[in-house]
Write a protein that holds these residues in place. Structure first.
Motif, PDB file in Angstrom:
ATOM      1  N   CYS A   1       7.263  -7.355  -7.668  1.00 52.71           N
ATOM      2  CA  CYS A   1       7.363  -6.002  -7.050  1.00 52.71           C
ATOM      3  C   CYS A   1       8.562  -5.410  -8.072  1.00 52.71           C
ATOM      4  CB  CYS A   1       8.794  -6.506  -6.072  1.00 52.71           C
ATOM      5  SG  CYS A   1      10.273  -7.127  -7.025  1.00 52.71           S
ATOM      6  N   VAL A   2       8.654  -4.171  -7.951  1.00 58.18           N
ATOM      7  CA  VAL A   2       9.127  -3.375  -9.022  1.00 58.18           C
ATOM      8  C   VAL A   2      10.167  -3.530 -10.484  1.00 58.18           C
ATOM      9  CG1 VAL A   2      10.077  -0.553  -9.640  1.00 58.18           C
ATOM     10  CG2 VAL A   2       8.226  -1.733  -8.010  1.00 58.18           C
ATOM     11  N   HIS A   3      10.473  -4.093  -8.874  1.00 56.27           N
ATOM     12  CA  HIS A   3      11.970  -4.992 -10.074  1.00 56.27           C
ATOM     13  C   HIS A   3      11.737  -6.073 -10.820  1.00 56.27           C
ATOM     14  CE1 HIS A   3      16.290  -7.872 -10.373  1.00 56.27           C
ATOM     15  NE2 HIS A   3      16.471  -6.572 -10.757  1.00 56.27           N
TER      16      HIS A   3
ATOM     17  N   HIS B   1       4.611   4.404 -13.866  1.00 56.57           N
ATOM     18  CA  HIS B   1       3.168   3.484 -14.362  1.00 56.57           C
ATOM     19  C   HIS B   1       2.714   3.231 -13.019  1.00 56.57           C
ATOM     20  CE1 HIS B   1       3.394   4.856 -18.290  1.00 56.57           C
ATOM     21  NE2 HIS B   1       4.512   3.777 -18.489  1.00 56.57           N
ATOM     22  N   LEU B   2       3.192   2.514 -12.225  1.00 57.86           N
ATOM     23  CA  LEU B   2       2.276   1.703 -11.248  1.00 57.86           C
ATOM     24  C   LEU B   2       2.141   2.995 -10.003  1.00 57.86           C
ATOM     25  CD1 LEU B   2       5.486  -0.959 -10.504  1.00 57.86           C
ATOM     26  CD2 LEU B   2       3.097  -1.464 -11.234  1.00 57.86           C
ATOM     27  N   SER B   3       2.391   4.423 -10.182  1.00 57.81           N
ATOM     28  CA  SER B   3       1.933   5.166  -9.224  1.00 57.81           C
ATOM     29  C   SER B   3       0.615   5.637 -10.042  1.00 57.81           C
ATOM     30  CB  SER B   3       2.961   6.162  -9.011  1.00 57.81           C
ATOM     31  OG  SER B   3       2.337   7.408  -9.170  1.00 57.81           O
ATOM     32  N   VAL B   4       1.106   5.917 -11.688  1.00 55.11           N
ATOM     33  CA  VAL B   4      -0.735   5.831 -11.844  1.00 55.11           C
ATOM     34  C   VAL B   4      -1.643   4.491 -12.023  1.00 55.11           C
ATOM     35  CG1 VAL B   4      -1.812   5.940 -14.188  1.00 55.11           C
ATOM     36  CG2 VAL B   4       0.704   6.795 -13.506  1.00 55.11           C
ATOM     37  N   LEU B   5      -1.471   3.525 -11.688  1.00 58.92           N
ATOM     38  CA  LEU B   5      -2.723   2.248 -11.189  1.00 58.92           C
ATOM     39  C   LEU B   5      -2.847   2.757  -9.807  1.00 58.92           C
ATOM     40  CD1 LEU B   5      -0.865  -0.123 -13.279  1.00 58.92           C
ATOM     41  CD2 LEU B   5      -3.730   1.199 -14.144  1.00 58.92           C
ATOM     42  N   LYS B   6      -2.213   2.686  -9.160  1.00 56.91           N
ATOM     43  CA  LYS B   6      -2.402   3.101  -7.185  1.00 56.91           C
ATOM     44  C   LYS B   6      -3.351   4.595  -7.662  1.00 56.91           C
ATOM     45  CE  LYS B   6       0.601   4.385  -4.143  1.00 56.91           C
ATOM     46  NZ  LYS B   6       1.770   4.660  -3.208  1.00 56.91           N
ATOM     47  N   GLY B   7      -2.506   5.507  -8.004  1.00 59.84           N
ATOM     48  CA  GLY B   7      -3.638   6.420  -7.629  1.00 59.84           C
ATOM     49  C   GLY B   7      -5.054   6.429  -8.718  1.00 59.84           C
ATOM     50  N   VAL B   8      -5.506   5.888  -8.732  1.00 62.27           N
ATOM     51  CA  VAL B   8      -7.091   5.275  -9.503  1.00 62.27           C
ATOM     52  C   VAL B   8      -7.315   3.908  -8.495  1.00 62.27           C
ATOM     53  CG1 VAL B   8      -6.586   6.579 -10.950  1.00 62.27           C
ATOM     54  CG2 VAL B   8      -6.561   3.995 -11.298  1.00 62.27           C
ATOM     55  N   GLY B   9      -6.243   3.432  -7.498  1.00 69.61           N
ATOM     56  CA  GLY B   9      -6.944   2.652  -7.246  1.00 69.61           C
ATOM     57  C   GLY B   9      -7.194   0.929  -7.971  1.00 69.61           C
TER      58      GLY B   9
ATOM     59  N   PHE C   1       6.091  -4.549  -3.097  1.00 71.39           N
ATOM     60  CA  PHE C   1       5.499  -5.536  -3.835  1.00 71.39           C
ATOM     61  C   PHE C   1       3.679  -4.236  -4.052  1.00 71.39           C
ATOM     62  CE2 PHE C   1       8.048  -7.690  -1.880  1.00 71.39           C
ATOM     63  CZ  PHE C   1       8.698  -9.081  -2.140  1.00 71.39           C
ATOM     64  N   TYR C   2       3.502  -4.617  -5.518  1.00 75.43           N
ATOM     65  CA  TYR C   2       2.492  -4.314  -5.666  1.00 75.43           C
ATOM     66  C   TYR C   2       1.512  -5.465  -6.055  1.00 75.43           C
ATOM     67  CZ  TYR C   2       4.009  -0.358  -6.511  1.00 75.43           C
ATOM     68  OH  TYR C   2       4.664   1.821  -6.412  1.00 75.43           O
ATOM     69  N   SER C   3      -0.389  -5.107  -5.557  1.00 76.06           N
ATOM     70  CA  SER C   3      -0.777  -6.709  -6.221  1.00 76.06           C
ATOM     71  C   SER C   3      -1.977  -5.849  -6.598  1.00 76.06           C
ATOM     72  CB  SER C   3      -1.112  -6.709  -5.358  1.00 76.06           C
ATOM     73  OG  SER C   3      -1.643  -5.859  -3.839  1.00 76.06           O
TER      74      SER C   3
END
Lengths: 112, 112
Positions: free
Chosen positions: A37-39, A55-63, A75-77
DNA sequence: TGGCTATTTGGTAAAATGGCCAAGGGTATG
DNA sequence: CATACCCTTGGCCATTTTACCAAATAGCCA
């Protein structure tokens, strides 16, 4: 250089650019061990949570990563584990060795 | 995050950042077919020669390409062909497919 | 509801990046 | 030697990136 080709290189560059930051590389490596999780990530990175979130949003942005909200946490994976394969080559470049020093790691193709 | 680890991720990021530009990706792909002088690359790219020269210097700075002066020309060649392996994965990310759609290309480890 | 935790978004300032032009240093050629 | 070519470097400006703070949103629990 023709327009379609140009567009293809731009698309590739967007993906690589998303990875081209120390914090984001750390995140990718960390997520390769399992979802976070972000925390949790923020604690390890030691930056402002808003910074990590971006930063997470950048990674998510490109998939490259995926997010899933559960309760009040997100939660990010890792969605594209194949990016981990880059690291061996990148390390070889850093060491300044020749091409042969870049041994692809044995990767089991896993659905994440 | 400990200092040595931090430094390692910064080093990795420098390499990826060097690749994270459409023109530089084009150069890498072009050099994968054989050495090229600045003039040839400039013609294909259609930017100012000084711009292309700077892109080449970025790639050289991290050790991805090598230069060799012969007469009045400078020939660049790919030093780390392993970076080409990135492209399959990058394409998979672009397509938005899952991890399995990233098939590593059969690569012959070649000394360049 | 009110307070607390978790996360994202907007604003902003500083730093890095990218592109062109101009200038400069080699090298070949007449 | 003069000139033309090949390439790199420095200067400058526009754009992008990154980080922090502050504010907004959402879920949890008393």
């Amino acid at each position: 250089m023709n327009r379609a080709i140009q567009e293809q290189f731009e698309a590739r560059a967007r993906v690589l650019k998303a990875l081209a930051h120390p914090t984001r590389l750390f995140i990718v490596e960390e997520l390769s061990k399992g979802e976070r999780c972000v925390h949790e990530l923020t604690d390890q990175i030691g930056a402002d949570m808003s910074t990590v979130s971006k930063h997470l949003s950048v990674l998510k942005g490109v998939g490259i990563v995926r997010d899933e909200k559960r309760g009040s946490q997100v939660f990010y994976s890792l969605r594209m584990g194949c990016v981990l394969d880059f690291f061996d080559c990148v390390e070889a470049v850093i060491r300044g060795g020749d091409d042969a020093t870049c041994k692809p790691r044995k990767r089991k193709v896993q659905r994440l």
